[in-house]
Design a protein around this motif. Structure first.
Motif, PDB file in Angstrom:
ATOM      1  N   LEU A  24      13.819 -17.384  14.689  1.00 60.08           N
ATOM      2  CA  LEU A  24      13.815 -17.841  13.309  1.00 60.08           C
ATOM      3  C   LEU A  24      14.721 -16.970  12.452  1.00 60.08           C
ATOM      4  O   LEU A  24      14.765 -15.747  12.610  1.00 60.08           O
ATOM      5  CB  LEU A  24      12.397 -17.825  12.741  1.00 60.08           C
ATOM      6  CG  LEU A  24      11.344 -18.624  13.507  1.00 60.08           C
ATOM      7  CD1 LEU A  24      10.008 -18.567  12.768  1.00 60.08           C
ATOM      8  CD2 LEU A  24      11.779 -20.068  13.684  1.00 60.08           C
ATOM      9  N   LEU A  25      15.433 -17.604  11.535  1.00 60.70           N
ATOM     10  CA  LEU A  25      16.292 -16.876  10.621  1.00 60.70           C
ATOM     11  C   LEU A  25      15.431 -16.030   9.685  1.00 60.70           C
ATOM     12  O   LEU A  25      14.413 -16.500   9.160  1.00 60.70           O
ATOM     13  CB  LEU A  25      17.137 -17.855   9.804  1.00 60.70           C
ATOM     14  CG  LEU A  25      18.231 -17.254   8.939  1.00 60.70           C
ATOM     15  CD1 LEU A  25      19.314 -16.628   9.815  1.00 60.70           C
ATOM     16  CD2 LEU A  25      18.844 -18.310   8.028  1.00 60.70           C
ATOM     17  N   ASP A  26      15.826 -14.777   9.502  1.00 64.09           N
ATOM     18  CA  ASP A  26      15.107 -13.848   8.616  1.00 64.09           C
ATOM     19  C   ASP A  26      13.669 -13.616   9.069  1.00 64.09           C
ATOM     20  O   ASP A  26      12.791 -13.312   8.254  1.00 64.09           O
ATOM     21  CB  ASP A  26      15.099 -14.369   7.169  1.00 64.09           C
ATOM     22  CG  ASP A  26      16.495 -14.507   6.603  1.00 64.09           C
ATOM     23  OD1 ASP A  26      17.370 -13.721   6.995  1.00 64.09           O
ATOM     24  OD2 ASP A  26      16.708 -15.417   5.785  1.00 64.09           O
ATOM     25  N   SER A  27      13.419 -13.755  10.366  1.00 64.42           N
ATOM     26  CA  SER A  27      12.073 -13.505  10.873  1.00 64.42           C
ATOM     27  C   SER A  27      11.793 -12.004  10.915  1.00 64.42           C
ATOM     28  O   SER A  27      12.709 -11.191  11.117  1.00 64.42           O
ATOM     29  CB  SER A  27      11.915 -14.098  12.273  1.00 64.42           C
ATOM     30  OG  SER A  27      10.685 -13.731  12.838  1.00 64.42           O
ATOM     31  N   ASP A  28      10.531 -11.651  10.738  1.00 62.01           N
ATOM     32  CA  ASP A  28      10.138 -10.244  10.805  1.00 62.01           C
ATOM     33  C   ASP A  28      10.074  -9.737  12.240  1.00 62.01           C
ATOM     34  O   ASP A  28       9.993  -8.539  12.476  1.00 62.01           O
ATOM     35  CB  ASP A  28       8.777 -10.048  10.133  1.00 62.01           C
ATOM     36  CG  ASP A  28       8.821 -10.339   8.640  1.00 62.01           C
ATOM     37  OD1 ASP A  28       9.900 -10.151   8.047  1.00 62.01           O
ATOM     38  OD2 ASP A  28       7.787 -10.741   8.077  1.00 62.01           O
ATOM     39  N   THR A  29      10.059 -10.666  13.186  1.00 64.63           N
ATOM     40  CA  THR A  29       9.971 -10.285  14.595  1.00 64.63           C
ATOM     41  C   THR A  29      11.165 -10.838  15.368  1.00 64.63           C
ATOM     42  O   THR A  29      11.600 -11.962  15.118  1.00 64.63           O
ATOM     43  CB  THR A  29       8.662 -10.805  15.239  1.00 64.63           C
ATOM     44  OG1 THR A  29       8.717 -10.571  16.652  1.00 64.63           O
ATOM     45  CG2 THR A  29       8.481 -12.287  14.985  1.00 64.63           C
ATOM     46  N   PRO A  30      11.706 -10.065  16.298  1.00 71.30           N
ATOM     47  CA  PRO A  30      12.858 -10.542  17.086  1.00 71.30           C
ATOM     48  C   PRO A  30      12.449 -11.493  18.205  1.00 71.30           C
ATOM     49  O   PRO A  30      13.315 -12.107  18.836  1.00 71.30           O
ATOM     50  CB  PRO A  30      13.434  -9.247  17.658  1.00 71.30           C
ATOM     51  CG  PRO A  30      12.250  -8.336  17.782  1.00 71.30           C
ATOM     52  CD  PRO A  30      11.387  -8.653  16.602  1.00 71.30           C
ATOM     53  N   GLU A  31      11.148 -11.607  18.456  1.00 69.50           N
ATOM     54  CA  GLU A  31      10.681 -12.463  19.527  1.00 69.50           C
ATOM     55  C   GLU A  31      10.894 -13.938  19.179  1.00 69.50           C
ATOM     56  O   GLU A  31      10.551 -14.370  18.073  1.00 69.50           O
ATOM     57  CB  GLU A  31       9.204 -12.217  19.814  1.00 69.50           C
ATOM     58  CG  GLU A  31       8.912 -10.853  20.411  1.00 69.50           C
ATOM     59  CD  GLU A  31       9.598 -10.663  21.747  1.00 69.50           C
ATOM     60  OE1 GLU A  31       9.604 -11.622  22.558  1.00 69.50           O
ATOM     61  OE2 GLU A  31      10.161  -9.579  21.974  1.00 69.50           O
ATOM     62  N   PRO A  32      11.460 -14.734  20.105  1.00 65.59           N
ATOM     63  CA  PRO A  32      11.652 -16.164  19.826  1.00 65.59           C
ATOM     64  C   PRO A  32      10.327 -16.881  19.593  1.00 65.59           C
ATOM     65  O   PRO A  32       9.311 -16.547  20.210  1.00 65.59           O
ATOM     66  CB  PRO A  32      12.343 -16.680  21.097  1.00 65.59           C
ATOM     67  CG  PRO A  32      12.958 -15.475  21.724  1.00 65.59           C
ATOM     68  CD  PRO A  32      12.023 -14.351  21.408  1.00 65.59           C
ATOM     69  N   GLU A  33      10.349 -17.864  18.709  1.00 65.51           N
ATOM     70  CA  GLU A  33       9.180 -18.680  18.382  1.00 65.51           C
ATOM     71  C   GLU A  33       9.129 -19.894  19.307  1.00 65.51           C
ATOM     72  O   GLU A  33      10.143 -20.550  19.568  1.00 65.51           O
ATOM     73  CB  GLU A  33       9.279 -19.163  16.927  1.00 65.51           C
ATOM     74  CG  GLU A  33       8.157 -20.055  16.467  1.00 65.51           C
ATOM     75  CD  GLU A  33       6.965 -19.297  15.945  1.00 65.51           C
ATOM     76  OE1 GLU A  33       5.922 -19.923  15.697  1.00 65.51           O
ATOM     77  OE2 GLU A  33       7.085 -18.054  15.757  1.00 65.51           O
ATOM     78  N   LYS A  34       7.949 -20.199  19.802  1.00 63.18           N
ATOM     79  CA  LYS A  34       7.753 -21.399  20.614  1.00 63.18           C
ATOM     80  C   LYS A  34       7.653 -22.604  19.687  1.00 63.18           C
ATOM     81  O   LYS A  34       6.814 -22.645  18.794  1.00 63.18           O
ATOM     82  CB  LYS A  34       6.476 -21.261  21.444  1.00 63.18           C
ATOM     83  CG  LYS A  34       6.214 -22.407  22.405  1.00 63.18           C
ATOM     84  CD  LYS A  34       4.926 -22.131  23.194  1.00 63.18           C
ATOM     85  CE  LYS A  34       4.618 -23.229  24.182  1.00 63.18           C
ATOM     86  NZ  LYS A  34       3.363 -22.950  24.940  1.00 63.18           N
TER      87      LYS A  34
END
Length: 225
Positions: A24-34
Motif C-alpha cells: 500500500l502507498l504510504d503504508s506504515d508497514t512494508p509487508e504486502p497487504e493481502k
C-alpha cells in the motif's frame, strides 16, 4: 461508474486467481497487504511485479480482505480496469441512454442467463456483455483465457436472431484509447468461430469504449440502432 474509497499500491504477487499481495502507498508497514482480485482471468500482461494498482476499500468489516484490486497501470496505455463487475454496470448505464422502454438484467433465455433483455418500439432485444482488458499493439482482444461460457452465449444470441430478436454481444473496453475488440483465437479458437457464426447470422458486435481514470469508468457516446 465511480469508486468512492480508493487507494494506490504496488503489485507484488498473485498466488491464485482470487488473491494478490500489494504494498500500500504510504503504508506504515512494508509487508504486502493481502487483497481480493475482482477478476478471475489471467491478466498476465497486467499484473506484473512493481506495477501500480488501484484498490477499493470494502465496506464490509467482517471480510478477510480489506481491499479489492480494481485497476492496473500499463505502460503506454494508462489505467486498465480489471473489475469483472464493471462491464455490466457500465453497459447498464449506457443502455439507459438508448431509448429502450424496458430493460431487464439477467434474463433467462434458452439454457443461458443473458445479461440484458430490452424492448423498444415493440421490438425485443438481447445483449450479452463481455469485458475487455487485454490489449496487444493497440487492439483489444477477448478472451484472455478460454471461455466455454462465452461460446455458449454467442450460440444463444445466434439462435435468438433466428427467432426474431435483435441481439448483440457488447464488449466493454476497460481501458483508454482502444476502439475495437477482436476474438483471441490464439487462446480460444472456438470463441472466434462462434463469433464469426453469430455475426453471419445477424448478431451485432458492439464496442463500448470507455474513459478510465483512477476512480471512474465512464462510457463514451455511441448508439445501437
Amino acid at each position: 461508474m465511480k469508486y468512492t474509497k480508493t487507494i494506490k499500491g504496488t503489485f507484488h504477487s498473485r498466488p491464485n486467481r482470487f488473491i494478490a499481495y500489494v504494498t500500500l502507498l504510504d503504508s506504515d508497514t512494508p509487508e504486502p497487504e493481502k487483497v481480493h482480485v475482482k477478476n478471475t482471468g489471467r491478466c498476465r500482461e497486467l499484473l506484473l511485479p512493481g506495477a501500480d494498482v488501484i484498490l477499493e476499500k470494502s465496506d464490509n468489516p467482517n471480510r478477510k480482505t480489506k481491499y479489492d484490486l480494481v485497476s492496473v497501470w500499463k505502460e503506454n496505455l494508462g489505467w486498465v480496469n480489471i473489475d469483472s463487475q464493471t462491464p455490466n454496470k457500465v453497459a447498464g448505464e449506457w443502455l439507459q441512454t438508448q431509448g429502450f422502454t424496458y430493460i431487464k438484467p439477467e434474463y433467462k433465455y434458452g439454457n443461458s442467463r443473458i445479461d440484458f433483455y430490452m424492448e423498444r418500439d415493440q421490438e425485443k432485444y438481447l445483449m450479452e456483455v463481455k469485458g475487455c482488458t487485454l490489449e496487444i499493439d493497440g487492439i483489444g482482444y477477448f478472451p484472455d483465457a478460454p471461455t466455454e461460457r462465452g461460446v455458449k452465449h454467442l450460440k444463444e444470441l445466434k439462435k435468438a436472431v433466428l427467432e426474431g430478436y435483435h441481439a448483440a454481444a457488447a464488449f466493454v473496453i476497460q481501458m483508454n484509447g482502444i476502439n475495437e475488440v477482436r476474438p483471441n483465437i490464439a487462446t480460444h479458437p472456438e470463441f472466434g468461430e462462434a463469433m464469426e457464426e453469430a455475426m453471419t447470422a445477424g448478431v451485432d458486435i458492439l464496442f463500448i469504449r470507455c474513459s478510465v481514470t483512477e476512480d471512474e469508468v465512464r462510457f463514451l457516446p455511441m448508439s445501437w440502432k
